[in-house]
Motif scaffolding. Structure first.
Motif, short mmCIF file in Angstrom:
data_model
loop_
_atom_site.label_atom_id
_atom_site.label_comp_id
_atom_site.label_asym_id
_atom_site.label_seq_id
_atom_site.Cartn_x
_atom_site.Cartn_y
_atom_site.Cartn_z
N THR A 107 0.96 6.55 4.14
CA THR A 107 2.22 6.23 4.81
C THR A 107 2.57 4.80 4.44
N LEU A 108 3.74 4.61 3.86
CA LEU A 108 4.17 3.28 3.44
C LEU A 108 4.87 2.58 4.60
N VAL A 109 4.38 1.39 4.95
CA VAL A 109 4.98 0.59 6.02
C VAL A 109 5.57 -0.67 5.40
N MET A 110 6.82 -0.97 5.76
CA MET A 110 7.54 -2.09 5.17
C MET A 110 8.22 -2.91 6.26
N VAL A 111 8.40 -4.19 5.99
CA VAL A 111 9.19 -5.08 6.84
C VAL A 111 10.30 -5.66 5.98
N ASP A 112 11.54 -5.29 6.27
CA ASP A 112 12.69 -5.72 5.48
C ASP A 112 12.47 -5.45 3.99
N GLY A 113 11.85 -4.32 3.69
CA GLY A 113 11.62 -3.94 2.30
C GLY A 113 10.36 -4.50 1.69
N ARG A 114 9.61 -5.34 2.41
CA ARG A 114 8.35 -5.89 1.90
C ARG A 114 7.19 -5.01 2.35
N LYS A 115 6.33 -4.62 1.40
CA LYS A 115 5.22 -3.73 1.72
C LYS A 115 4.18 -4.43 2.60
N LEU A 116 3.77 -3.73 3.66
CA LEU A 116 2.65 -4.18 4.48
C LEU A 116 1.33 -3.55 4.04
#
Length: 645
Positions: A107-116
């Motif tokens: 599962t890909l998690v992002m913040v404002d398009g930045r990968k976590l």
């Protein structure tokens, strides 16, 4: 309740209420256009997407009383959470589409398009963004390998932070206290000037003893963003610092849980992290139809941990992302065609000093997607991505390269203003990370790339006071990467034979009146091994049935109450691939929140696990130590006071 647009996810039994409660509402009244990001990786108005995207807005988060992102995600369709210590922060893993033991990398998690996501087995740190900074959370259900690349197998969670408004200043201060000596202090301020300059600054300090022994947490988060908007675009620079000290209580056997759920077998274990994040980027309109967007992000993380023996272990991780992309909106006779063309570059360095592990990973991705209106009612989506990976094991002096292509094809048909149907084929993939390639069988140099194929179809309905969607899917996964405790002498990461996931998601959001709102969802997941020695066995720790129900009471404009119930069905333990250890019992957890506004002040009282349920978010089986689990908190209380300006 949150206002959900065009591509909202699934329904629930509540759909039966729609015709009775909403016949008085016209379905063709114009809707307020919403802006979102996750459909094209750019800010876009609602589009005829051939998929389901759930949007959780700021108001829904406020009414729920949630203080951490994991608490918000727990109530969403298609999501199952695993919490290894009960603190709700760094140790939370999000599972989508029937992935469990390796959920953090599917599962890909992002913040404002930045990968976590990390180049390791560590879960994305959901607590790196304070919930007070969040404007909305967008959840893309299903594989999104074309648009987002590596690790977007089960879905994508994109957390969008707040932005200042030109000519306005807003801020908030909050003090929160709760059970187990919880204290939290949060401050935010954002201001937009008429000349286009704006800033956003926030700080959070959170500390708690938490539910179990040796589970103390001390967390600090500082964020600053400076942005300048001009006639043809914008530029920004952002910096963030997170200090996260966490004591680790570890697992307990079933017998130990019966004896004392709060105890620990690891009184000296800890995992402390220091993270620095820098991000710069912007957007510029090249023509009336084309826009160029680009960001560069640099995350530098140092961790010091101790797990029971030897000396504390030092881990160093550096992840850099470059994401330029072109977005075009080309007019046609049937509407605008939206074209996305982009390049992703991810460079990761990962070092564990005492193992030793010293691995570099470079990933390059080239992708394109088009959403084309064939008619005013029918839009098709097509896309492709080509990705390359290079792994370098500096300790063993070995290098590995691989490449693949992924495709998607979908169609959305708008039957009328209220109803739509959609269907989609999508491919996903993920490359083995540094931890996985660092602990494999001796005869294996590097693990194979995991791939997947998904088919889904859905039906959506949207009225003025309600919306509902039902989605069915089937996914085939090949070379799934996971840890096998029976491989080798002490276990190893391996590639599994083929497996399948099938599922159904139903979701509904209904305003029954001006004072009463209802949100409900149900998810059915059938995750099964379809080849190899465990052919026909269920994938461990994937609940076949989950459901959530939330009710909002708005007694007056100043007083509201929010009650939610979260059901997770029975499931086999992590590691029990043979399905021989029996299932973990199903659980239902109730939460309640009361908000009272007095001018600029807001008082909140929240009760979590209202019925004092005893359960574990993570339960496993080891052939060497037997059954184990990580107990979750019983009933807890929180009280807060907030000042907003």
């Amino acid at each position: 309740m949150s206002t959900v647009y065009f591509s909202r996810a699934p329904l629930s039994a509540a759909i039966l209420l729609l015709s009775a409660s909403l016949t008085a509402h016209a379905v063709d009244e114009p809707k307020i256009e919403k802006i979102y990001v996750s459909g094209t990786r750019s800010e876009s108005p609602q589009l005829p997407l051939a998929t389901t995207i759930t949007v959780i807005d700021r108001e829904q988060i406020r009414l729920s009383g949630a203080t951490q992102i994991g608490e918000v995600l727990r109530t969403q369709a298609g999501i199952q959470l695993q919490d290894l210590d009960g603190s709700g922060g760094r140790s939370v893993t999000v599972a989508m589409r029937g992935f469990a033991s390796n959920a953090s990398n599917n599962t890909l998690v992002m913040v404002d398009g930045r990968k976590l996501n990390n180049p390791s087995l560590a879960s994305p740190s959901l607590n790196t963004i304070a919930l007070k900074d969040v404007e909305r959370i967008e959840i893309v259900q299903g594989s999104a390998g074309v648009l987002y690349g590596d690790q977007a197998v089960g879905g994508v969670i994109n957390i969008i932070t707040r932005r200042a408004v030109r000519g306005e200043i807003h801020g908030s201060l909050q003090v929160l206290a709760g059970s187990d000596n919880l204290e939290s202090y949060t401050a935010t301020v954002n201001q937009g000037f008429n000349n286009g300059l704006s800033y956003n600054v926030s700080a959070q300090k959170r500390q708690a003893d938490n539910y179990r022994d040796n589970n103390q947490a001390d967390y600090e988060n500082f964020l600053g963003n400076l942005r300048y908007d001009f006639a043809r675009g914008h530029v920004f620079v952002e910096g963030q610092r997170i200090d996260d000290d966490l004591r680790m209580p570890g697992p307990l056997s079933d017998a130990e849980v019966e004896q004392d759920r709060r105890q620990t077998n690891s009184p000296n274990n800890f995992a402390n992290q220091e993270t620095d994040i820098m991000r710069v980027g912007g957007a510029v309109s090249l023509t009336e139809q084309w826009q160029l967007l680009a960001e560069y992000a640099d995350r530098d993380e140092d961790a010091l941990s101790f797990y029971g023996s030897g000396e504390p272990s030092l881990q160093e991780m550096r992840v850099k992302n470059i994401t330029p992309r072109l977005i075009g909106r080309l007019p046609t006779a049937k509407g605008d065609a939206v074209i996305t063309i982009g390049y992703d570059k991810v460079t990761a360095d990962y070092l564990i000093a005492d193992r030793p592990v010293n691995i570099e990973q470079d990933i390059d991705g080239y992708y394109g997607q088009i959403i084309y209106p064939v008619t005013r009612a029918l839009a098709v989506t097509a896309g492709t991505r080509y990705s390359e990976v290079e792994d370098t094991d500096l300790t063993a002096n070995k290098t590995h390269k691989d490449d693949l292509s992924a495709y998607e094809l979908g169609a959305n048909y708008q039957i009328n203003n209220a109803w739509r149907i959609f269907t989609r084929y999508a491919e996903g993939f993920r490359f083995a990370n540094a931890d996985e390639n660092g602990f494999k069988l001796p005869e294996v140099n590097f693990l194979e790339t995991q791939t997947s194929e998904s088919y889904e179809a859905g039906l959506g309905w949207q009225g003025n006071a309600a919306n509902a969607t039902v989605t069915a899917y089937q996914m085939t996964v090949d070379n799934e990467i996971m840890y096998d405790p029976m491989s080798g002498t002490y276990g190893a990461n391996i590639n599994l034979p083929e497996s399948e996931r099938r599922g159904l998601m139903l979701d509904a959001d209904i305003d029954l009146s001006a004072q009463l709102g209802l949100r409900a969802n149900y998810t059915f997941t059938d995750a099964e091994q379809t080849s190899g020695s465990f052919d026909g066995k269920q994938v461990p720790f994937v609940a076949e049935h989950t459901a959530n129900l939330a009710i909002v009471f708005s007694f007056t404009q100043q007083l509201s109450a929010y009650v939610d119930a979260n059901y997770t069905g029975s499931r086999y333990r992590i590691g029990d691939d043979a399905n021989t250890q029996g299932e973990v019992p199903s659980i239902t957890v109730f939460n309640a929140n009361l908000l009272w506004s007095i001018q600029d002040l807001e008082l909140g009282v929240r009760v979590k696990n209202l019925t004092d349920e005893t359960y574990s978010d993570y339960a496993g089986f080891s052939p060497y130590s037997g059954n184990y689990e990580y107990p979750q908190p019983e009933r807890q209380y929180e009280a807060s006071i907030s000042y907003r300006f």
